[in-house]
Design an enzyme around this catalytic site. Structure first.
Site, PDB file in Angstrom:
ATOM      1  N   ASP A 191       0.860  -1.190   0.000  1.00  0.00           N
ATOM      2  CA  ASP A 191       0.000   0.000   0.000  1.00  0.00           C
ATOM      3  C   ASP A 191       0.892   1.234   0.000  1.00  0.00           C
ATOM      4  O   ASP A 191       2.106   1.147   0.243  1.00  0.00           O
ATOM      5  CB  ASP A 191      -0.922   0.003   1.231  1.00  0.00           C
ATOM      6  CG  ASP A 191      -1.897   1.180   1.242  1.00  0.00           C
ATOM      7  OD1 ASP A 191      -2.368   1.568   0.153  1.00  0.00           O
ATOM      8  OD2 ASP A 191      -2.181   1.722   2.320  1.00  0.00           O
ATOM      9  N   SER A 192       0.286   2.375  -0.228  1.00  0.00           N
ATOM     10  CA  SER A 192       1.033   3.629  -0.178  1.00  0.00           C
ATOM     11  C   SER A 192       1.402   3.991   1.257  1.00  0.00           C
ATOM     12  O   SER A 192       2.383   4.695   1.499  1.00  0.00           O
ATOM     13  CB  SER A 192       0.219   4.761  -0.801  1.00  0.00           C
ATOM     14  OG  SER A 192      -1.009   4.923  -0.107  1.00  0.00           O
ATOM     15  N   TYR A 213      -0.743   8.768  -2.640  1.00  0.00           N
ATOM     16  CA  TYR A 213      -0.820   8.452  -4.063  1.00  0.00           C
ATOM     17  C   TYR A 213      -1.941   9.233  -4.759  1.00  0.00           C
ATOM     18  O   TYR A 213      -1.858   9.523  -5.947  1.00  0.00           O
ATOM     19  CB  TYR A 213      -1.086   6.964  -4.256  1.00  0.00           C
ATOM     20  CG  TYR A 213       0.153   6.089  -4.224  1.00  0.00           C
ATOM     21  CD1 TYR A 213       1.407   6.594  -3.879  1.00  0.00           C
ATOM     22  CD2 TYR A 213       0.058   4.734  -4.532  1.00  0.00           C
ATOM     23  CE1 TYR A 213       2.524   5.780  -3.854  1.00  0.00           C
ATOM     24  CE2 TYR A 213       1.171   3.907  -4.510  1.00  0.00           C
ATOM     25  CZ  TYR A 213       2.405   4.431  -4.175  1.00  0.00           C
ATOM     26  OH  TYR A 213       3.501   3.628  -4.148  1.00  0.00           O
ATOM     27  N   GLY A 214      -3.006   9.514  -4.028  1.00  0.00           N
ATOM     28  CA  GLY A 214      -4.209  10.067  -4.661  1.00  0.00           C
ATOM     29  C   GLY A 214      -4.033  11.408  -5.336  1.00  0.00           C
ATOM     30  O   GLY A 214      -4.825  11.783  -6.195  1.00  0.00           O
ATOM     31  N   CYS A 242      -4.360  -1.259  -2.255  1.00  0.00           N
ATOM     32  CA  CYS A 242      -4.517   0.180  -2.472  1.00  0.00           C
ATOM     33  C   CYS A 242      -5.381   0.365  -3.710  1.00  0.00           C
ATOM     34  O   CYS A 242      -5.015  -0.097  -4.797  1.00  0.00           O
ATOM     35  CB  CYS A 242      -3.140   0.823  -2.674  1.00  0.00           C
ATOM     36  SG  CYS A 242      -3.168   2.565  -3.158  1.00  0.00           S
ATOM     37  N   ASN A 243      -6.517   1.011  -3.552  1.00  0.00           N
ATOM     38  CA  ASN A 243      -7.419   1.218  -4.685  1.00  0.00           C
ATOM     39  C   ASN A 243      -6.772   2.058  -5.778  1.00  0.00           C
ATOM     40  O   ASN A 243      -6.886   1.744  -6.965  1.00  0.00           O
ATOM     41  CB  ASN A 243      -8.709   1.901  -4.211  1.00  0.00           C
ATOM     42  CG  ASN A 243      -9.646   0.974  -3.478  1.00  0.00           C
ATOM     43  OD1 ASN A 243     -10.501   0.329  -4.074  1.00  0.00           O
ATOM     44  ND2 ASN A 243      -9.476   0.889  -2.168  1.00  0.00           N
ATOM     45  N   THR A 244      -6.091   3.126  -5.383  1.00  0.00           N
ATOM     46  CA  THR A 244      -5.489   4.011  -6.375  1.00  0.00           C
ATOM     47  C   THR A 244      -4.446   3.276  -7.203  1.00  0.00           C
ATOM     48  O   THR A 244      -4.456   3.319  -8.436  1.00  0.00           O
ATOM     49  CB  THR A 244      -4.852   5.239  -5.684  1.00  0.00           C
ATOM     50  OG1 THR A 244      -5.851   5.931  -4.930  1.00  0.00           O
ATOM     51  CG2 THR A 244      -4.259   6.180  -6.712  1.00  0.00           C
ATOM     52  N   CYS A 279     -10.962   3.376  -0.684  1.00  0.00           N
ATOM     53  CA  CYS A 279      -9.556   3.562  -0.335  1.00  0.00           C
ATOM     54  C   CYS A 279      -9.333   2.720   0.900  1.00  0.00           C
ATOM     55  O   CYS A 279     -10.145   2.786   1.840  1.00  0.00           O
ATOM     56  CB  CYS A 279      -9.242   5.042  -0.058  1.00  0.00           C
ATOM     57  SG  CYS A 279      -7.573   5.317   0.617  1.00  0.00           S
ATOM     58  N   THR A 280      -8.284   1.919   0.924  1.00  0.00           N
ATOM     59  CA  THR A 280      -8.088   1.015   2.062  1.00  0.00           C
ATOM     60  C   THR A 280      -7.800   1.776   3.354  1.00  0.00           C
ATOM     61  O   THR A 280      -7.920   1.214   4.450  1.00  0.00           O
ATOM     62  CB  THR A 280      -6.950   0.005   1.788  1.00  0.00           C
ATOM     63  OG1 THR A 280      -5.764   0.711   1.387  1.00  0.00           O
ATOM     64  CG2 THR A 280      -7.354  -0.976   0.701  1.00  0.00           C
ATOM     65  N   HIS A 281      -7.436   3.048   3.261  1.00  0.00           N
ATOM     66  CA  HIS A 281      -7.280   3.850   4.478  1.00  0.00           C
ATOM     67  C   HIS A 281      -8.623   4.120   5.153  1.00  0.00           C
ATOM     68  O   HIS A 281      -8.693   4.244   6.377  1.00  0.00           O
ATOM     69  CB  HIS A 281      -6.643   5.210   4.141  1.00  0.00           C
ATOM     70  CG  HIS A 281      -5.156   5.193   4.036  1.00  0.00           C
ATOM     71  ND1 HIS A 281      -4.497   4.832   2.881  1.00  0.00           N
ATOM     72  CD2 HIS A 281      -4.181   5.494   4.941  1.00  0.00           C
ATOM     73  CE1 HIS A 281      -3.191   4.933   3.072  1.00  0.00           C
ATOM     74  NE2 HIS A 281      -2.966   5.320   4.311  1.00  0.00           N
TER      75      HIS A 281
END
Length: 266
Positions: free
Chosen positions: A15-16, A47-48, A79-81, A193-195
């Site tokens: 992930d970021s 990243y977004g 990470c979706n992005t 977003c995984t966050h």
């Protein structure tokens, strides 16, 4: 059976930042004995707000290095992005199974009663054609309200590091999403977003009512478990995290509740 990986070959979660820990929790429920390396591009966070070219280059380069160094049995881009932008590229160059993370539009559309669905993500995620295609395939006839909420990434990171995020961050995200919906009632929100599942409690308090939140962590864990059926798992040491920025005390403390006691800089 001769082609199965060694029992100590890790699953690499990438992930970021710390958002992928929401996926790690779900994965541990499914595969408690699997050795795991949690990898975070903390030097590249967030990243977004980056361009597609920047994200693709970072993700492909880092996963190439990590694949060579750690020989994972499977890589999950948690990470979706990164997934919506770089998944295809990474799959084409790495000879290892790769699981991506995509917005949970399909399950959200299935449970929405009002037909109005909120989608909170990063700016880079919500503008992707991949999201357009998911909406067309699974939410036809529904209304998908997309809102870029980059502040939530920082809020989740701060929360895990022991800080108290500014409540106004959650108010702004919810108010902006509802403003787009107008008089329609949002009854389901996709956390794209995984966050964001890490601050679901704060978002839920702000939304109120019976709004349901949907994210992909459980589905990702099921997919990884399916792809590793028949594998043997054996840890030869503690699970660890690999980060791209210097390791600090707050980061180490944030990872401890997730069973990660060893943190190294790549």
């Amino acid at each position: 059976m001769d082609n199965l990986p060694p029992a100590n070959a890790p699953i690499l979660l990438f992930d970021s930042g710390l958002g992928g820990l929401s996926v790690l929790s779900a994965l541990r429920e499914k595969l408690p004995d699997a050795p795991i390396i949690y990898a975070a591009d903390t030097a590249g966070l967030p990243y977004g707000e980056k361009t597609e070219a920047e994200i693709a280059a970072r993700v492909a380069g880092l996963l190439g290095r990590m694949s060579e160094r750690f020989a994972p049995r499977l890589i999950c881009i948690a990470c979706n992005t990164a997934s919506t932008i770089a998944l295809g590229m990474v799959r084409s160059v790495l000879q290892v199974p790769i699981v991506g993370t995509v917005p949970a539009i399909k399950p959200a559309a299935a449970i929405s009663l009002t037909g109005t669905i909120g989608l909170l993500g990063t700016a880079a995620t919500i503008r992707q054609r991949y999201v357009d295609d998911l909406e067309a395939e699974f939410a036809s006839g529904k209304r998908l309200i997309r809102h870029a909420a980059p502040e939530l990434v920082g809020a989740a990171e701060a929360k895990l590091r022991g800080e108290i995020p500014d409540p106004a961050i959650f108010t702004r995200a919810v108010d902006a999403m509802r403003a787009q919906a107008g008089d329609a009632t949002i009854d389901t929100v996709v956390l794209a977003c995984t966050h964001f599942p890490l601050v679901e409690q704060e978002l839920r308090a702000e939304m109120g009512g019976d709004v349901r939140f949907v994210h992909g962590a459980q589905g990702i864990a099921r997919r990884i478990a399916h792809l590793t059926q028949g594998h043997s798992f054996a840890r030869d040491g503690e699970d660890r995290a690999i980060v791209t920025s210097p390791v600090d005390e707050a980061l180490q403390q944030a990872l401890l509740p997730f069973g990660i006691t060893r943190v190294e800089q790549l």
